[in-house]
Scaffold this motif. Structure first.
Motif, PDB file in Angstrom:
ATOM      1  N   VAL A   1      25.073  48.439-121.387  1.00 46.07           N
ATOM      2  CA  VAL A   1      24.708  49.838-121.590  1.00 46.07           C
ATOM      3  C   VAL A   1      25.835  50.644-120.946  1.00 46.07           C
ATOM      4  CG1 VAL A   1      23.059  51.669-121.092  1.00 46.07           C
ATOM      5  CG2 VAL A   1      22.236  49.327-121.493  1.00 46.07           C
TER       6      VAL A   1
ATOM      7  N   LEU B   1      27.212  53.648-119.283  1.00 52.06           N
ATOM      8  CA  LEU B   1      26.660  54.783-118.547  1.00 52.06           C
ATOM      9  C   LEU B   1      27.587  55.987-118.586  1.00 52.06           C
ATOM     10  CD1 LEU B   1      25.287  52.845-115.459  1.00 52.06           C
ATOM     11  CD2 LEU B   1      24.053  53.549-117.526  1.00 52.06           C
ATOM     12  N   LYS B   2      28.902  55.726-118.483  1.00 53.39           N
ATOM     13  CA  LYS B   2      29.858  56.834-118.562  1.00 53.39           C
ATOM     14  C   LYS B   2      31.206  56.298-119.002  1.00 53.39           C
ATOM     15  CE  LYS B   2      31.841  57.223-113.956  1.00 53.39           C
ATOM     16  NZ  LYS B   2      32.126  58.093-112.834  1.00 53.39           N
TER      17      LYS B   2
ATOM     18  N   SER C   1      34.507  55.721-121.769  1.00 51.87           N
ATOM     19  CA  SER C   1      34.678  55.153-123.103  1.00 51.87           C
ATOM     20  C   SER C   1      35.690  54.022-123.018  1.00 51.87           C
ATOM     21  CB  SER C   1      35.143  56.224-124.095  1.00 51.87           C
ATOM     22  OG  SER C   1      36.378  56.781-123.670  1.00 51.87           O
TER      23      SER C   1
ATOM     24  N   ALA D   1      29.776  56.697-123.721  1.00 48.56           N
ATOM     25  CA  ALA D   1      28.582  56.937-122.905  1.00 48.56           C
ATOM     26  C   ALA D   1      27.338  56.951-123.779  1.00 48.56           C
ATOM     27  CB  ALA D   1      28.725  58.256-122.150  1.00 48.56           C
ATOM     28  N   ASN D   2      26.297  56.289-123.302  1.00 48.99           N
ATOM     29  CA  ASN D   2      25.005  56.161-123.986  1.00 48.99           C
ATOM     30  C   ASN D   2      25.039  55.207-125.176  1.00 48.99           C
ATOM     31  OD1 ASN D   2      23.598  57.893-122.212  1.00 48.99           O
ATOM     32  ND2 ASN D   2      24.427  59.660-123.306  1.00 48.99           N
ATOM     33  N   SER D   3      26.092  54.424-125.295  1.00 45.24           N
ATOM     34  CA  SER D   3      26.101  53.380-126.332  1.00 45.24           C
ATOM     35  C   SER D   3      25.714  52.056-125.685  1.00 45.24           C
ATOM     36  CB  SER D   3      27.470  53.281-127.007  1.00 45.24           C
ATOM     37  OG  SER D   3      28.471  52.845-126.107  1.00 45.24           O
ATOM     38  N   THR D   4      25.357  51.103-126.514  1.00 45.73           N
ATOM     39  CA  THR D   4      25.001  49.776-126.035  1.00 45.73           C
ATOM     40  C   THR D   4      25.557  48.745-127.010  1.00 45.73           C
ATOM     41  OG1 THR D   4      23.181  48.345-125.312  1.00 45.73           O
ATOM     42  CG2 THR D   4      22.739  49.793-127.180  1.00 45.73           C
TER      43      THR D   4
END
Length: 194
Positions: A93, A95-96, A98, A122-125
């Protein structure tokens, strides 16, 4: 100021050494860890890898987990993991920051081959299947890449590659991995699953 006698001094010195040895031996004791922990107070280490900050949030060897392990890792701009694979599933995950994931999903041949590239942000998984050769890089020049990582089947055994065309048989096994070394007694290396 009162003087301390030589026998009392040696008694205190022995006590200090004894409790230091107990503390060192118990750093991997499950009883030593509270149920709720503040992540910012957990130990962080680079393990000699420039640009890495690693924290074991919940570990098999440190905390007694049997099925999963959770890490918080921060990669500084330009840094990344080695090209590697491992005998467990892995979920990230972001968090911040790229970066880029390099993944050779058909790496069950004789060598990994040319990897596919995936942008992460950020916010990708994303997930890495068992034994797929991969590398995570912070390709952002201005910001750290911070990821929460969950692995299955801990403790992890890692096979490291010098490049994408290196045969699997030439990869180097690192087991126990750096953050597990202090808690795991050295045993014969486990069998490679490829």
């Amino acid at each position: 100021m009162a003087e301390i006698s030589v026998p009392v001094f040696f008694f205190f010195l022995l006590c200090l050494l004894f409790f230091s040895a107990i503390s060192e031996a118990s750093k991997c004791s499950v009883q030593e860890f509270p149920v709720v922990r503040n992540i910012s107070e957990l130990p962080q280490n680079s393990y000699g890898r420039g640009g890495l900050a690693h924290t074991t949030v919940a570990g098999s060897l440190l905390h007694g987990l049997k099925e999963v392990e959770v890490w918080l890792q921060t990669l500084s701009p330009g840094s990344g993991t080695p090209i590697h694979r491992h005998s467990c599933e892995e979920v990230f995950v972001v968090l911040k920051g790229s970066g880029t994931v390099y993944l050779a999903p058909n790496s069950h041949e004789k060598y990994p081959g040319k990897p596919q590239e995936f942008s992460i942000f950020a916010n990708s998984t994303f997930q890495i299947p068992v034994n797929d050769v991969h590398q995570i890089r912070n390709t952002n020049e201005h910001e750290d890449l911070q990821v929460l990582v969950v692995i299955s089947r801990p403790p992890v055994k890692v096979f490291i590659y010098e490049n994408w065309s290196m045969p699997h048989t030439a990869s180097k096994l690192k087991f126990p991995y750096y953050w597990d070394e202090g808690c795991l007694e050295l045993e014969p290396p486990p069998k490679d699953e490829l």
